[in-house]
Design an enzyme around this catalytic site. Structure first.
Site, mmCIF file in Angstrom:
data_model
loop_
_atom_site.group_PDB
_atom_site.id
_atom_site.type_symbol
_atom_site.label_atom_id
_atom_site.label_comp_id
_atom_site.label_asym_id
_atom_site.label_seq_id
_atom_site.Cartn_x
_atom_site.Cartn_y
_atom_site.Cartn_z
ATOM 1 N N ASN A 9 0.874 -1.176 0.000
ATOM 2 C CA ASN A 9 0.000 0.000 0.000
ATOM 3 C C ASN A 9 0.908 1.222 0.000
ATOM 4 O O ASN A 9 1.485 1.570 1.028
ATOM 5 C CB ASN A 9 -0.884 -0.043 1.256
ATOM 6 C CG ASN A 9 -1.696 1.223 1.441
ATOM 7 O OD1 ASN A 9 -1.749 2.076 0.561
ATOM 8 N ND2 ASN A 9 -2.327 1.360 2.604
ATOM 9 N N HIS A 95 -9.458 1.190 4.685
ATOM 10 C CA HIS A 95 -8.190 1.385 5.380
ATOM 11 C C HIS A 95 -8.419 2.331 6.560
ATOM 12 O O HIS A 95 -9.204 3.272 6.465
ATOM 13 C CB HIS A 95 -7.128 1.957 4.422
ATOM 14 C CG HIS A 95 -5.775 1.963 5.058
ATOM 15 N ND1 HIS A 95 -5.375 2.952 5.919
ATOM 16 C CD2 HIS A 95 -4.763 1.056 5.009
ATOM 17 C CE1 HIS A 95 -4.156 2.667 6.360
ATOM 18 N NE2 HIS A 95 -3.758 1.520 5.821
ATOM 19 N N GLU A 167 -5.596 -5.027 10.491
ATOM 20 C CA GLU A 167 -4.565 -4.025 10.743
ATOM 21 C C GLU A 167 -4.884 -3.281 12.037
ATOM 22 O O GLU A 167 -5.695 -2.336 12.034
ATOM 23 C CB GLU A 167 -4.514 -3.005 9.589
ATOM 24 C CG GLU A 167 -4.168 -3.611 8.243
ATOM 25 C CD GLU A 167 -3.575 -2.576 7.300
ATOM 26 O OE1 GLU A 167 -2.444 -2.783 6.847
ATOM 27 O OE2 GLU A 167 -4.220 -1.548 7.043
HETATM 28 P P1 PGA Z 1 2.740 0.204 7.720
HETATM 29 O O1 PGA Z 1 1.287 0.434 7.083
HETATM 30 O O2 PGA Z 1 3.273 -1.081 7.151
HETATM 31 O O3 PGA Z 1 3.534 1.400 7.308
HETATM 32 O O4 PGA Z 1 2.547 0.114 9.199
HETATM 33 C C1 PGA Z 1 0.403 -0.632 6.846
HETATM 34 C C2 PGA Z 1 -0.863 -0.117 6.231
HETATM 35 O O5 PGA Z 1 -1.305 0.975 6.588
HETATM 36 O O6 PGA Z 1 -1.472 -0.779 5.360
#
Ligand code: PGA
Length: 250
Positions: A9, A95, A167
């Site tokens: 992402n 997200h 997440e």
């Molecule tokens: P990060 O983000 O790997 O920078 O923690 C993950 C995401 O927001 O999908």
């Protein structure tokens, strides 16, 4: 067997020049990655160009969001038809940054999920709790509420052709990864929650972990029974690091 998926992402990062370097690095090393689906999600404005650069490679591309409407007077929005038109296969929906900063409620996320799926694109549905929700023991309730909103709108069987990404919000971009056990516990909860409605769907759906995944912690996270790959933010912006994470999922 669920084929692992590792998705980058890119968020609101990149330029033509840096994307070019990143894609070249990923494509050059993608033969190192076996039995893993690799996906990149650039900013909307760059998807078409990235698509051209990925032509002939095994790397998939997708979007970071999608409009809940199909077509019409929605200034600034990008429809699933447009994404499909340029060859996207996946769209991230829900997200935590969109939920927190851009008013994406559970219901709007469910509508975006439905729009993506109806338009032939696989949604990557993000769910996850805030730090205070974890600390007050609400993790499962929050994740359940986020999943329920989608199931209420599209039915459990729609999850089969989608991906769920767990997440924990406190782990995103903070360097604080959930421990493999913390992540596995929530992934197992999600799978058993789906299983109560439809065991076959639960068995098939891929559940990704996201939140400060890097090459150094990926293997341990991905070795957990119910973790089927990752949704990677910061660490997806460097080809070597991203490919190492992809290899860890294989
Ligand atoms: P990060 O983000 O790997 O920078 O923690 C993950 C995401 O927001 O999908």
């Amino acid at each position: 067997m669920r084929k692992p998926l590792v998705a980058g992402n890119w968020k609101m990062n990149g330029s033509r020049e840096s994307n070019n370097t990143l894609i070249k690095g990923i494509v050059d090393r993608s033969s190192q990655v076996a039995n893993v689906e690799v996906l990149v999600c650039p900013s909307f404005v760059y998807i078409a160009e990235v698509a051209k650069q990925l032509d002939g490679s095994t790397v998939f591309f997708g979007s970071q969001d999608v409009a809940k409407e199909e077509v019409g007077a929605y200034t600034g929005e990008v429809s699933v038809g447009m994404l499909k038109d340029i060859g996207c296969t996946y769209a991230i929906v829900g997200h935590s940054e969109r939920r927190a900063l851009f008013g994406d409620t559970d219901h709007i996320v469910a509508q975006k999920f439905a729009a993506a799926q109806n338009g032939g694109i696989k949604p990557v549905l993000c769910v996850g709790e805030l730090l205070e929700e974890r600390e007050s023991g609400q993790t499962e309730a929050v994740v359940e509420r986020q999943l329920q909103a989608v199931v209420d709108l599209v039915g459990i069987s729609a999850l089969e052709n989608s991906v769920v990404a767990y997440e924990p919000v406190w782990a995103i971009g903070t360097g604080k990864t959930a421990s493999p056990q913390q992540a596995q516990d929530v992934h197992a909860f999600i799978r058993s929650w789906i299983s109560k409605e439809d065991a076959a769907v639960a068995e098939k759906v891929r559940i990704l972990y996201g939140g400060s995944v890097k090459a150094a912690n990926a293997k341990e996270l991905f070795s957990q029974t119910d973790i089927d790959g990752g949704l990677i933010g910061g660490a997806s912006l460097a080809a070597d690091e991203f490919i190492s994470i992809c290899e860890a999922a294989g």
